[in-house]
Structures are given as structure tokens and as C-alpha cells.
Design a protein around this motif. Structure first.
Motif, PDB file in Angstrom:
ATOM      1  N   TRP A   1       0.544 -10.640  -1.626  1.00 37.83           N
ATOM      2  CA  TRP A   1      -0.022  -8.474  -1.250  1.00 37.83           C
ATOM      3  C   TRP A   1      -0.573  -8.365  -2.343  1.00 37.83           C
ATOM      4  O   TRP A   1      -0.761  -8.704  -3.556  1.00 37.83           O
ATOM      5  CB  TRP A   1       1.396  -8.345  -1.473  1.00 37.83           C
ATOM      6  CG  TRP A   1       0.943  -7.167  -0.338  1.00 37.83           C
ATOM      7  CD1 TRP A   1       0.504  -5.906  -0.609  1.00 37.83           C
ATOM      8  CD2 TRP A   1       2.286  -6.283   0.146  1.00 37.83           C
ATOM      9  NE1 TRP A   1       0.549  -4.857  -0.020  1.00 37.83           N
ATOM     10  CE2 TRP A   1       1.658  -4.835   0.994  1.00 37.83           C
ATOM     11  CE3 TRP A   1       3.835  -6.810   1.284  1.00 37.83           C
ATOM     12  CZ2 TRP A   1       2.301  -4.173   1.799  1.00 37.83           C
ATOM     13  CZ3 TRP A   1       3.513  -5.751   2.031  1.00 37.83           C
ATOM     14  CH2 TRP A   1       3.267  -4.774   2.237  1.00 37.83           C
TER      15      TRP A   1
ATOM     16  N   HIS B   1      -3.914 -10.542   0.822  1.00 30.97           N
ATOM     17  CA  HIS B   1      -4.100  -9.266   1.719  1.00 30.97           C
ATOM     18  C   HIS B   1      -3.846  -7.849   1.310  1.00 30.97           C
ATOM     19  O   HIS B   1      -2.943  -8.005  -0.056  1.00 30.97           O
ATOM     20  CB  HIS B   1      -3.382  -9.944   2.991  1.00 30.97           C
ATOM     21  CG  HIS B   1      -1.811  -9.293   2.948  1.00 30.97           C
ATOM     22  ND1 HIS B   1      -0.615  -8.653   3.026  1.00 30.97           N
ATOM     23  CD2 HIS B   1      -0.989 -10.497   3.288  1.00 30.97           C
ATOM     24  CE1 HIS B   1      -0.042  -8.341   2.985  1.00 30.97           C
ATOM     25  NE2 HIS B   1       0.324  -9.754   2.973  1.00 30.97           N
ATOM     26  N   ASN B   2      -3.997  -6.654   1.615  1.00 25.28           N
ATOM     27  CA  ASN B   2      -3.439  -5.133   1.083  1.00 25.28           C
ATOM     28  C   ASN B   2      -2.153  -4.603   2.439  1.00 25.28           C
ATOM     29  O   ASN B   2      -2.228  -3.555   1.737  1.00 25.28           O
ATOM     30  CB  ASN B   2      -4.771  -4.799   1.581  1.00 25.28           C
ATOM     31  CG  ASN B   2      -5.123  -4.137   2.876  1.00 25.28           C
ATOM     32  OD1 ASN B   2      -4.617  -4.462   3.701  1.00 25.28           O
ATOM     33  ND2 ASN B   2      -6.456  -3.318   2.807  1.00 25.28           N
TER      34      ASN B   2
ATOM     35  N   ALA C   1      -4.399  -5.884   6.436  1.00 16.96           N
ATOM     36  CA  ALA C   1      -5.431  -7.005   6.865  1.00 16.96           C
ATOM     37  C   ALA C   1      -6.053  -8.017   6.042  1.00 16.96           C
ATOM     38  O   ALA C   1      -5.547  -7.494   4.370  1.00 16.96           O
ATOM     39  CB  ALA C   1      -6.799  -6.340   7.060  1.00 16.96           C
ATOM     40  N   PRO C   2      -5.860  -9.036   6.039  1.00 18.57           N
ATOM     41  CA  PRO C   2      -6.399  -9.768   4.904  1.00 18.57           C
ATOM     42  C   PRO C   2      -7.451 -10.070   4.320  1.00 18.57           C
ATOM     43  O   PRO C   2      -8.658  -9.056   5.447  1.00 18.57           O
ATOM     44  CB  PRO C   2      -6.276 -11.737   5.923  1.00 18.57           C
ATOM     45  CG  PRO C   2      -6.584 -11.013   7.293  1.00 18.57           C
ATOM     46  CD  PRO C   2      -5.794  -9.859   7.604  1.00 18.57           C
ATOM     47  N   PHE C   3      -7.555 -10.731   3.420  1.00 15.77           N
ATOM     48  CA  PHE C   3      -9.164 -10.060   2.402  1.00 15.77           C
ATOM     49  C   PHE C   3      -9.967 -11.817   3.061  1.00 15.77           C
ATOM     50  O   PHE C   3      -9.682 -13.102   3.223  1.00 15.77           O
ATOM     51  CB  PHE C   3      -9.200 -10.580   0.921  1.00 15.77           C
ATOM     52  CG  PHE C   3      -8.764  -9.196   0.829  1.00 15.77           C
ATOM     53  CD1 PHE C   3      -9.359  -7.780   1.004  1.00 15.77           C
ATOM     54  CD2 PHE C   3      -7.190  -9.106  -0.082  1.00 15.77           C
ATOM     55  CE1 PHE C   3      -7.707  -6.934   0.454  1.00 15.77           C
ATOM     56  CE2 PHE C   3      -6.491  -7.969  -0.527  1.00 15.77           C
ATOM     57  CZ  PHE C   3      -6.871  -6.729  -0.476  1.00 15.77           C
TER      58      PHE C   3
ATOM     59  N   LEU D   1       2.021 -13.831   8.410  1.00 16.77           N
ATOM     60  CA  LEU D   1       0.424 -14.091   7.862  1.00 16.77           C
ATOM     61  C   LEU D   1      -0.011 -14.139   9.859  1.00 16.77           C
ATOM     62  O   LEU D   1      -1.002 -14.733   9.491  1.00 16.77           O
ATOM     63  CB  LEU D   1       0.692 -15.149   7.080  1.00 16.77           C
ATOM     64  CG  LEU D   1       1.152 -15.040   5.676  1.00 16.77           C
ATOM     65  CD1 LEU D   1       0.875 -16.184   4.813  1.00 16.77           C
ATOM     66  CD2 LEU D   1      -0.012 -13.743   5.225  1.00 16.77           C
TER      67      LEU D   1
ATOM     68  N   MET E   1      -1.113 -11.671  11.328  1.00 19.63           N
ATOM     69  CA  MET E   1      -2.444 -11.625  10.820  1.00 19.63           C
ATOM     70  C   MET E   1      -3.251 -12.293  10.674  1.00 19.63           C
ATOM     71  O   MET E   1      -5.077 -11.855  10.596  1.00 19.63           O
ATOM     72  CB  MET E   1      -2.370 -11.199   9.166  1.00 19.63           C
ATOM     73  CG  MET E   1      -1.728  -9.821   9.168  1.00 19.63           C
ATOM     74  SD  MET E   1      -1.329  -9.772   6.442  1.00 19.63           S
ATOM     75  CE  MET E   1      -0.698  -8.189   6.733  1.00 19.63           C
TER      76      MET E   1
ATOM     77  N   VAL F   1      -4.080 -15.528   9.465  1.00 19.26           N
ATOM     78  CA  VAL F   1      -3.895 -15.760   8.334  1.00 19.26           C
ATOM     79  C   VAL F   1      -3.586 -17.470   8.357  1.00 19.26           C
ATOM     80  O   VAL F   1      -3.049 -17.817   9.080  1.00 19.26           O
ATOM     81  CB  VAL F   1      -3.208 -16.217   6.605  1.00 19.26           C
ATOM     82  CG1 VAL F   1      -3.275 -17.144   6.113  1.00 19.26           C
ATOM     83  CG2 VAL F   1      -3.608 -14.487   6.528  1.00 19.26           C
TER      84      VAL F   1
END
Length: 288
Positions: A26, A30-31, A34-36, A70, A73, A75
């Protein structure tokens, strides 16, 4: 601790120096929403280059539900070799209370998996023998709202097991308080607080075991990198475990460091210095 901080254009500048990385989730991956994409890409590329990657997170849930999150999301599984959470480590602290009452603080059902199979009974603070904190009850809560409850816990002499040592975490475009902030309040008022997540040793021992299992051989800590965004947990944990740190400045410390503007490398070095971590470099967001 290095005397200056090196700004990195990408993880690839130093990735060859490390056989494995223990990466925060975290605030780095991701925030909370949503993941970066750049972080996901960097981790996939690192593993493709032969590096082993273990996620190490202070999430107060066992690793199974985190992997499921994840997946939702988007990932990819090829971004990491394994994951260890504060929830995994905390379950060992809760286990001795089998058959007895614990008082849960945090979202009512979100952290149910923390207790699965342990045989504890969740009840009120008046009947419990320990307080288990996963997070504050809602994202809008602040620790001061819990002062009356803390007074009762102290009066009863209840120890606190804090499943999430983080004080704050990035959630979208704001910071929210976590269980560690309540742990700080309880300790400041004289309560006993037990934690197993970052920066404490148990979670790092578990992460190292997963990394060595993935690598198929023992690993030299001089070639293991910690990646994280918190001085208190990630930098301190890396320092105490004897591994280098890649510091992600664009999360909980973004404001004080002007991470996406005219960041001062000396300010980064001074911020991390209190942890004693050996700073391999810094960047606002993880990228290759």
C-alpha cells in the motif's frame, strides 16, 4: 546511513545489485483504490531479470485475501513470488487466547479472516482479556475519538494486539489513519501494545524464508533490497533487518518532501536518517 540520497530515474539503475526485494504494497504498489502501472511494470521486469520479489505488508489480514484483492485490482501474479502480511504474523499472537474473549476494533467484518480457525470469541471490552486492533472503525475516524474507550481498556488492564502498525496510509488522494495510530495513543497513555508487522523482526523472517524458497537457495542480505514509503515501518524495518532501502517518496511523505516537485535529496536523506537505513536511492513512484 549514507550521507546523501541518490535520486533514481528507475529501479533498473540498481536492480542488478539485488537478488531479492521485499516490497511494501500500500503506497508503493497501489493507493488503496488502483495499482500504479509503473510499479507493476517495474516488478514484472525485475522478476523477468531473475530477481525474487516478496510483498511485505502491514495489512491486518492473512495473505490469502490480499492476493485475492490484488487479483481484483489486476495485478498479475508474475509481478511477485509471494506475500507475507502483518495479519499472518499477528495470528500467532492471537492464537494463545483460544476459547476466550477478544475485543475487536476495526471494520466489523472486513478482517474476519484474521480470526479464522483460531477459536477465539469476539465480544465487548468489558468481558475481553485482550484488545485486537486491525484499523480504526472507519476511514473518517481519528485516534482522539477513542479516548473514552482507551480509558476503559486501561482501567481493565487489557493488552492490545495491533495487527497494523502503520500510522497512516495513502487512500486515493488522501491519507487515512491506521491501527498503528491507535496503538501509539494507547502506549502513550500507559497501555501495553504488541505488534508483529513492520518494522518488527517476525514479518521479515517470514519474508526472507519465502524469498529463499523462491530462489531455491539461501540469500546474502547484502543483496536483498527493501522497497517502501514509510520511515517508521519500511526504513526502520530494513535497517533493523540489515538490508538496503529504496525509498518511495511520493506517498505518505510526499507533502513534506515536495516529492513530485523540486525535491531536495538532502531533505530525503535527513528524513530517512533517523531510521539508520542504508539508502540505495529514492524515487517518487516505483518505476523501471
Amino acid at each position: 546511513m549514507t550521507s546523501s540520497a541518490r535520486a533514481l530515474a528507475g529501479f533498473s539503475e540498481i536492480s542488478g545489485n539485488y537478488d531479492a526485494a521485499l516490497c511494501d504494497v500500500w503506497g508503493v504498489l497501489h493507493n488503496g483504490i488502483a495499482p500504479f502501472p509503473s510499479a507493476v511494470d517495474a516488478l514484472v521486469r525485475y522478476r523477468q531479470s531473475g530477481g525474487r520479489l516478496i510483498f511485505i505488508t502491514n495489512a491486518p489480514r492473512p495473505s490469502g485475501p490480499i492476493i485475492a484483492l490484488l487479483d481484483r485490482m489486476g495485478v498479475p501474479r508474475d509481478a511477485y513470488d509471494g506475500i507475507v502480511s502483518s495479519g499472518d504474523s499477528t495470528r500467532a499472537m492471537i492464537a494463545p487466547h483460544r476459547g476466550r474473549v477478544v475485543h475487536h476494533v476495526g471494520p466489523a467484518t472486513e478482517d474476519d479472516s484474521l480470526y479464522e480457525g483460531l477459536g477465539v470469541i469476539r465480544g465487548t471490552a468489558e468481558e475481553a482479556e485482550v484488545v485486537v486492533v486491525t484499523d480504526l472503525d472507519s476511514d473518517d475516524d481519528t485516534p482522539d475519538l477513542y479516548n473514552d474507550r482507551v480509558s476503559l481498556w486501561l482501567k481493565r488492564g487489557l493488552p492490545m494486539i495491533c495487527a497494523n502498525p502503520d500510522r497512516v496510509v495513502e487512500h486515493g488522494d488522501r491519507l487515512i489513519y491506521c491501527g498503528g495510530a491507535l496503538g501509539d495513543l494507547y502506549e502513550a497513555r500507559g497501555g501495553k501494545v504488541l505488534m508483529a508487522g513492520k518494522p518488527y523482526r517476525p514479518i521479515y523472517d517470514q519474508a526472507l524464508a519465502l524469498a529463499e524458497e523462491a530462489a531455491g537457495h539461501s540469500l546474502d542480505r547484502r543483496r536483498i533490497l527493501g522497497i517502501g514509503d514509510s520511515v517508521r515501518t519500511d526504513a526502520m524495518g530494513a535497517s533493523q533487518f540489515g538490508i538496503d532501502l529504496l525509498f518511495i517518496t511520493g506517498s505518505i511523505h510526499a507533502g513534506e518532501l515536495d516529492a513530485f516537485g523540486n525535491v531536495d535529496p538532502q531533505a530525503v536523506a535527513e528524513l530517512v536518517a533517523s531510521s539508520g537505513a542504508n539508502l540505495a536511492g529514492f524515487m517518487p513512484r516505483l518505476g523501471w
